[in-house]
Design a protein around this motif. Structure first.
Motif, PDB file in Angstrom:
ATOM      1  N   LEU A 195       0.824  -1.215   0.000  1.00  0.00           N
ATOM      2  CA  LEU A 195       0.000   0.000   0.000  1.00  0.00           C
ATOM      3  C   LEU A 195       0.853   1.258   0.000  1.00  0.00           C
ATOM      4  CD1 LEU A 195      -3.079  -0.537   2.348  1.00  0.00           C
ATOM      5  CD2 LEU A 195      -3.072   0.390   0.030  1.00  0.00           C
ATOM      6  N   VAL A 196       1.892   1.278   0.808  1.00  0.00           N
ATOM      7  CA  VAL A 196       2.758   2.456   0.883  1.00  0.00           C
ATOM      8  C   VAL A 196       3.346   2.762  -0.493  1.00  0.00           C
ATOM      9  CG1 VAL A 196       4.946   3.322   1.795  1.00  0.00           C
ATOM     10  CG2 VAL A 196       3.300   2.244   3.329  1.00  0.00           C
ATOM     11  N   ILE A 197       3.815   1.726  -1.168  1.00  0.00           N
ATOM     12  CA  ILE A 197       4.413   1.916  -2.496  1.00  0.00           C
ATOM     13  C   ILE A 197       3.358   2.379  -3.491  1.00  0.00           C
ATOM     14  CG2 ILE A 197       5.552   0.753  -4.417  1.00  0.00           C
ATOM     15  CD1 ILE A 197       6.803  -1.158  -2.335  1.00  0.00           C
ATOM     16  N   ALA A 198       2.214   1.696  -3.523  1.00  0.00           N
ATOM     17  CA  ALA A 198       1.173   2.016  -4.499  1.00  0.00           C
ATOM     18  C   ALA A 198       0.630   3.425  -4.293  1.00  0.00           C
ATOM     19  CB  ALA A 198       0.045   0.991  -4.404  1.00  0.00           C
ATOM     20  N   GLN A 199       0.479   3.841  -3.039  1.00  0.00           N
ATOM     21  CA  GLN A 199      -0.009   5.190  -2.769  1.00  0.00           C
ATOM     22  C   GLN A 199       1.022   6.242  -3.156  1.00  0.00           C
ATOM     23  OE1 GLN A 199      -0.957   4.535   1.363  1.00  0.00           O
ATOM     24  NE2 GLN A 199      -3.148   4.347   0.967  1.00  0.00           N
ATOM     25  N   LYS A 200       2.294   5.929  -2.966  1.00  0.00           N
ATOM     26  CA  LYS A 200       3.349   6.881  -3.304  1.00  0.00           C
ATOM     27  C   LYS A 200       3.382   7.146  -4.803  1.00  0.00           C
ATOM     28  CE  LYS A 200       8.282   7.819  -2.640  1.00  0.00           C
ATOM     29  NZ  LYS A 200       9.564   7.325  -2.070  1.00  0.00           N
ATOM     30  N   ILE A 201       3.157   6.111  -5.618  1.00  0.00           N
ATOM     31  CA  ILE A 201       3.178   6.293  -7.071  1.00  0.00           C
ATOM     32  C   ILE A 201       1.781   6.533  -7.637  1.00  0.00           C
ATOM     33  CG2 ILE A 201       5.264   4.897  -7.325  1.00  0.00           C
ATOM     34  CD1 ILE A 201       3.528   2.595  -8.292  1.00  0.00           C
ATOM     35  N   LYS A 202       0.800   6.704  -6.738  1.00  0.00           N
ATOM     36  CA  LYS A 202      -0.578   7.042  -7.112  1.00  0.00           C
ATOM     37  C   LYS A 202      -1.187   6.017  -8.066  1.00  0.00           C
ATOM     38  CE  LYS A 202       0.318  11.970  -6.492  1.00  0.00           C
ATOM     39  NZ  LYS A 202       0.316  13.323  -7.106  1.00  0.00           N
ATOM     40  N   ALA A 203      -0.926   4.739  -7.780  1.00  0.00           N
ATOM     41  CA  ALA A 203      -1.506   3.652  -8.584  1.00  0.00           C
ATOM     42  C   ALA A 203      -2.811   3.212  -7.931  1.00  0.00           C
ATOM     43  CB  ALA A 203      -0.519   2.489  -8.686  1.00  0.00           C
ATOM     44  N   ALA A 204      -3.867   3.993  -8.141  1.00  0.00           N
ATOM     45  CA  ALA A 204      -5.140   3.760  -7.445  1.00  0.00           C
ATOM     46  C   ALA A 204      -5.725   2.389  -7.743  1.00  0.00           C
ATOM     47  CB  ALA A 204      -6.144   4.849  -7.813  1.00  0.00           C
ATOM     48  N   ASP A 205      -5.499   1.875  -8.972  1.00  0.00           N
ATOM     49  CA  ASP A 205      -6.064   0.573  -9.310  1.00  0.00           C
ATOM     50  C   ASP A 205      -5.377  -0.560  -8.553  1.00  0.00           C
ATOM     51  OD1 ASP A 205      -3.782   1.166 -10.714  1.00  0.00           O
ATOM     52  OD2 ASP A 205      -4.392   0.186 -12.571  1.00  0.00           O
ATOM     53  N   ILE A 206      -4.192  -0.311  -7.969  1.00  0.00           N
ATOM     54  CA  ILE A 206      -3.543  -1.282  -7.088  1.00  0.00           C
ATOM     55  C   ILE A 206      -3.879  -0.975  -5.631  1.00  0.00           C
ATOM     56  CG2 ILE A 206      -1.319  -2.194  -6.299  1.00  0.00           C
ATOM     57  CD1 ILE A 206      -0.177  -1.693  -9.006  1.00  0.00           C
ATOM     58  N   VAL A 207      -4.020   0.305  -5.316  1.00  0.00           N
ATOM     59  CA  VAL A 207      -4.321   0.710  -3.938  1.00  0.00           C
ATOM     60  C   VAL A 207      -5.627   0.093  -3.448  1.00  0.00           C
ATOM     61  CG1 VAL A 207      -4.997   2.670  -2.495  1.00  0.00           C
ATOM     62  CG2 VAL A 207      -3.010   2.863  -4.010  1.00  0.00           C
ATOM     63  N   ALA A 208      -6.680   0.152  -4.275  1.00  0.00           N
ATOM     64  CA  ALA A 208      -8.016  -0.292  -3.842  1.00  0.00           C
ATOM     65  C   ALA A 208      -8.041  -1.744  -3.364  1.00  0.00           C
ATOM     66  CB  ALA A 208      -9.034  -0.071  -4.955  1.00  0.00           C
ATOM     67  N   PRO A 209      -7.530  -2.715  -4.147  1.00  0.00           N
ATOM     68  CA  PRO A 209      -7.584  -4.100  -3.653  1.00  0.00           C
ATOM     69  C   PRO A 209      -6.744  -4.345  -2.411  1.00  0.00           C
ATOM     70  CG  PRO A 209      -6.394  -3.980  -5.747  1.00  0.00           C
ATOM     71  CD  PRO A 209      -7.052  -2.660  -5.543  1.00  0.00           C
ATOM     72  N   TRP A 210      -5.621  -3.621  -2.272  1.00  0.00           N
ATOM     73  CA  TRP A 210      -4.796  -3.845  -1.082  1.00  0.00           C
ATOM     74  C   TRP A 210      -5.414  -3.182   0.145  1.00  0.00           C
ATOM     75  CZ3 TRP A 210      -3.756  -7.545  -3.485  1.00  0.00           C
ATOM     76  CH2 TRP A 210      -2.815  -7.714  -4.481  1.00  0.00           C
ATOM     77  N   GLN A 211      -6.143  -2.083  -0.021  1.00  0.00           N
ATOM     78  CA  GLN A 211      -6.882  -1.510   1.114  1.00  0.00           C
ATOM     79  C   GLN A 211      -7.970  -2.484   1.574  1.00  0.00           C
ATOM     80  OE1 GLN A 211      -8.016   2.146  -0.834  1.00  0.00           O
ATOM     81  NE2 GLN A 211      -6.595   3.369   0.395  1.00  0.00           N
ATOM     82  N   TRP A 212      -8.654  -3.075   0.642  1.00  0.00           N
ATOM     83  CA  TRP A 212      -9.681  -4.075   0.977  1.00  0.00           C
ATOM     84  C   TRP A 212      -9.041  -5.260   1.693  1.00  0.00           C
ATOM     85  CZ3 TRP A 212     -12.134  -7.782  -3.116  1.00  0.00           C
ATOM     86  CH2 TRP A 212     -13.127  -8.564  -2.493  1.00  0.00           C
ATOM     87  N   GLN A 213      -7.906  -5.725   1.156  1.00  0.00           N
ATOM     88  CA  GLN A 213      -7.214  -6.866   1.762  1.00  0.00           C
ATOM     89  C   GLN A 213      -6.782  -6.538   3.185  1.00  0.00           C
ATOM     90  OE1 GLN A 213      -4.610  -9.408  -0.669  1.00  0.00           O
ATOM     91  NE2 GLN A 213      -2.927  -8.750   0.630  1.00  0.00           N
ATOM     92  N   LEU A 214      -6.267  -5.330   3.401  1.00  0.00           N
ATOM     93  CA  LEU A 214      -5.862  -4.922   4.745  1.00  0.00           C
ATOM     94  C   LEU A 214      -7.064  -4.911   5.682  1.00  0.00           C
ATOM     95  CD1 LEU A 214      -3.653  -3.911   6.660  1.00  0.00           C
ATOM     96  CD2 LEU A 214      -4.149  -1.578   5.869  1.00  0.00           C
ATOM     97  N   GLY A 215      -8.210  -4.444   5.198  1.00  0.00           N
ATOM     98  CA  GLY A 215      -9.425  -4.460   6.012  1.00  0.00           C
ATOM     99  C   GLY A 215      -9.820  -5.866   6.430  1.00  0.00           C
ATOM    100  N   ARG A 216      -9.733  -6.818   5.523  1.00  0.00           N
ATOM    101  CA  ARG A 216     -10.075  -8.210   5.844  1.00  0.00           C
ATOM    102  C   ARG A 216      -9.134  -8.770   6.906  1.00  0.00           C
ATOM    103  NH1 ARG A 216      -9.928  -8.753   0.114  1.00  0.00           N
ATOM    104  NH2 ARG A 216      -8.148 -10.179   0.297  1.00  0.00           N
ATOM    105  N   ILE A 217      -7.837  -8.470   6.743  1.00  0.00           N
ATOM    106  CA  ILE A 217      -6.847  -8.983   7.690  1.00  0.00           C
ATOM    107  C   ILE A 217      -7.071  -8.397   9.083  1.00  0.00           C
ATOM    108  CG2 ILE A 217      -4.380  -9.023   8.238  1.00  0.00           C
ATOM    109  CD1 ILE A 217      -3.933  -8.937   5.116  1.00  0.00           C
TER     110      ILE A 217
END
Length: 679
Positions: A495-517
């Motif tokens: 998430l840190v990497i994806a947010q830094k490079i503003k890759a929103a299409d990668i950010v969304a699934p990893w935010q969801w995954q973090l929520g599940r965990i």
């Protein structure tokens, strides 16, 4: 200009366009500079310098190759950068192009410097380095300030630069500005007779118009481009253009037209291949794109056939691997397990032949993701694994509820359970206790090794986007094996990497995954925050979600809808507060809007939020939401607090009851039947 060069350029164009969701930005500048290459055509031609060997020897070969080019002149540096970019070695390409720009500057060669800076900007764009990309393309265009006095070569470079600038503007959300820039680029391409370049900018303009909600103008522009192509006397360019348009229409969801154009392109390419075998590899790219369109049309058997043909005719490992992976993905999606199993050795063998690149990293992650899906039946669902872990007192679940509450949990796990070879990642657990445990452990460890290799390769390439993608998938593997702390740490890194490079299409699934965990770790407040961030990111991607083919971007029912429902379920746990009830109500309304947009494939609706209580002060509003284990209902009454109630029933049973009620709403049934089913 050699026909085969047009074809190689168009093939790479298709690769970049098809890979947009994986991080490559479309650019006709890439097409233009590849026109001068002399290698055989192919979707992603790898330099002959890189032998088919182990990754270590490939990296060494790359280093030796770059050392040789450091002493070359500017022109050679420029061409070397093109080859590296085509192979997905973006950081290396950027370094070489930077050297070329300096060399051209020292020679007072403004056109060469402008072109080098344009290519350098394109590399920065694909690496997610927005500020350097903007700065560099501005420098390039400033060198071409008087377009009316430019020679033809300078106008061509200007067109390339404007096209790159449009892509940067689109990436930064400046869609209307990008549209204007691409219109200027189209004029420049037309003035020098570059048909392929103009077509690329027309496709880009159509994308921008779609994003702005101008669907009719977008469609009209694509129709104009098609009419121009069909009158094109050069059949090789016609085949290329039809393929480009077919892929573009596929991406915006016009699947029937996409299928028609790709079939036309395939027919022309077959005729050309009969006269000149060099066109054989073009067939692979067209068959692959046609398979993707047929998949989206749910023509499963036809799609599988095209993927098989693409794998057969492909002349380079990347195209062949991509065709095999698409075939595997479709078989897994349709639970054709035996057929899927037969593909695994072929794919594994092909992966070994890929030189390090972003495409090879994504191929490895894609393969790992499908292997996880194939193994899900053996591993059980998350709830079953969680219960098994708790029964075992958390002893097996490194980083579980009792094992890694502190920062040192992952390190302790690595000490006690060992790590994946050649990596710092711990070996995955298995909660299986039957005689298949060893086999399951081996599968999990193989998947973990595959992903660890992909991460290492991405880091070697200094490709942050590919690294974020691979890290997140490894986090998902640890999520499946209930190693919650490792799953959390890896997901947070991604998430840190994806947010830094503003890759929103990668950010969304990893935010969801973090929520599940976090939910599994009983950190409910943090889980709600992660889920809420995922919803916000998905809403920011609203236009892209609905104007793109769901098989190429997001699957609504698999990747969007569950995020909303799972967040509502969290908010309604344990006597929810009024604040939670209000947020849940807003989520239900937002999901309904998202469902409408997904159905109509248009985000042209611009809702003006207004409470129903304000529209009708006497109205009571009922908000139902089907959750995995219950039916939740929120009721809003005028002047009174929200309240909710629940009926504990499995989701499948609720949906079956609703389907039955819909059936009884037919006038062919009696009122008493309807009343009985509605109870």
């Amino acid at each position: 200009m050699a026909t085969k060069n047009y074809d190689f350029f168009s093939q790479l164009y298709l690769l970049l366009h098809r890979s947009r969701s994986q991080g490559f930005w479309l650019s006709t500048a890439v097409l233009t500079f590849l026109l001068v290459t002399t290698v055989s055509p192919g979707v992603a031609q790898h330099p002959s310098t890189f032998p088919a060997a182990t990754r270590e020897s490939l990296v060494l070969s790359t280093q030796n190759y770059l050392k040789d080019t450091e002493h070359s002149d500017a022109s050679t540096l420029l061409e070397s950068g093109k080859t590296l970019f085509a192979a997905g070695k973006l950081t290396e390409a950027a370094r070489i192009w930077q050297q070329a720009a300096v060399s051209y500057s020292e020679q007072k060669n403004l056109l060469g410097q402008a072109r080098s800076l344009n290519y350098l900007s394109l590399a920065y764009l694909n690496l997610g380095e927005w500020e350097p990309a903007q700065r560099t393309i501005t420098q390039s265009l400033n060198l071409l300030q008087t377009p009316e006095n430019l020679p033809e070569k300078g106008t061509s470079i200007l067109a390339e630069g404007l096209n790159t600038q449009g892509n940067i503007q689109l990436a930064l959300g400046q869609t209307a500005t990008a549209l204007d820039t691409w219109q200027q680029a189209a004029i420049a391409y037309e003035s020098v007779g570059d048909i392929t370049g103009k077509l690329g900018t027309q496709i880009n303009q159509a994308r921008a118009l779609q994003s702005l909600g101008n669907y009719r103008r977008s469609q009209k522009l694509l129709e104009q481009a098609l009419a121009q192509l069909q009158s094109q006397p050069d059949v090789a360019i016609q085949a290329t253009g039809l393929r480009m348009l077919g892929v573009a229409l596929q991406a915006v969801g016009d699947l029937s037209q996409s299928k028609e154009l790709l079939e036309q392109s395939l027919a022309i390419t077959r005729q050309l291949e009969g006269k000149n075998p060099i066109f054989g590899s073009d067939m692979g790219a067209t068959l692959l794109s046609l398979g993707n369109t047929l998949t989206a049309l749910q023509e499963i058997d036809a799609a599988l056939k095209r993927y098989q043909q693409a794998a057969t005719v492909a002349t380079n490992p990347l195209t062949r691997t991509e065709a095999l992976l698409n075939q595997l993905n479709l078989l897994v999606k349709n639970q054709q397990w035996i057929e899927a199993q037969t593909l695994l050795p072929q794919i594994q063998s092909n992966l070994l032949n890929l030189s390090p690149s972003r495409a090879s990293v994504y191929a490895q992650v894609n393969f790992a993701a499908n292997l996880m899906k194939m193994s899900m039946g053996e591993w059980g669902d998350a709830e079953t694994r969680r219960r098994g872990e708790k029964r075992a007192g958390g002893a097996e679940g490194a980083g579980g509820a009792g094992g890694a509450g502190g920062a040192g949990g992952a390190e302790e796990t690595m000490k006690t359970k060992g790590t994946i070879p050649n990596s710092q990642f711990p070996i995955p657990n298995s909660q299986i206790t039957n005689n298949k445990q060893q086999t399951t452990n081996n599968k999990q460890q193989f998947i973990a090794q595959l992903l660890a290799k992909a991460i290492k390769e991405a880091r070697t390439l200094q490709d942050r986007q590919a690294e974020a993608y691979a890290l997140g998938q490894l986090g998902h593997l640890y999520e499946l094996t209930t190693q919650w702390q490792e799953a959390k740490e890896l997901t947070e890194q991604a998430l840190v990497i994806a947010q830094k490079i503003k890759a929103a299409d990668i950010v969304a699934p990893w935010q969801w995954q973090l929520g599940r965990i976090l939910k599994e770790q009983d950190q409910i407040n943090q889980a709600v925050a992660a889920y809420s961030s995922a919803v916000a990111t998905l809403q920011s991607l609203r236009q892209e979600l609905v104007t793109s083919n769901p098989d190429l971007q997001f699957s609504f029912t698999e990747s969007v809808e569950p995020v909303y429902r799972e967040l509502v379920a969290l908010l309604l746990q344990s006597n929810p507060s009024q604040a939670n009830l209000k947020q849940a109500r807003e989520l239900i309304e937002a999901l309904q809007l998202a469902e409408l947009e997904n159905f109509f494939r248009q985000a042209c609706l611009q809702p003006l939020p207004q409470m129903i209580d304000e529209v009708d002060v006497k109205a009571a509003v009922v908000y139902p939401m089907i959750l995995p284990d219950r039916l939740a209902v929120i009721v809003s009454r005028p002047g009174k607090p929200l309240f909710h109630y629940e009926t504990k029933l499995p989701q499948a049973e609720i949906e079956n009851a609703i389907d039955q009620l819909r059936l009884y709403l037919s006038p062919h049934f009696f009122d008493e039947d309807r009343l009985r089913e509605s109870q």
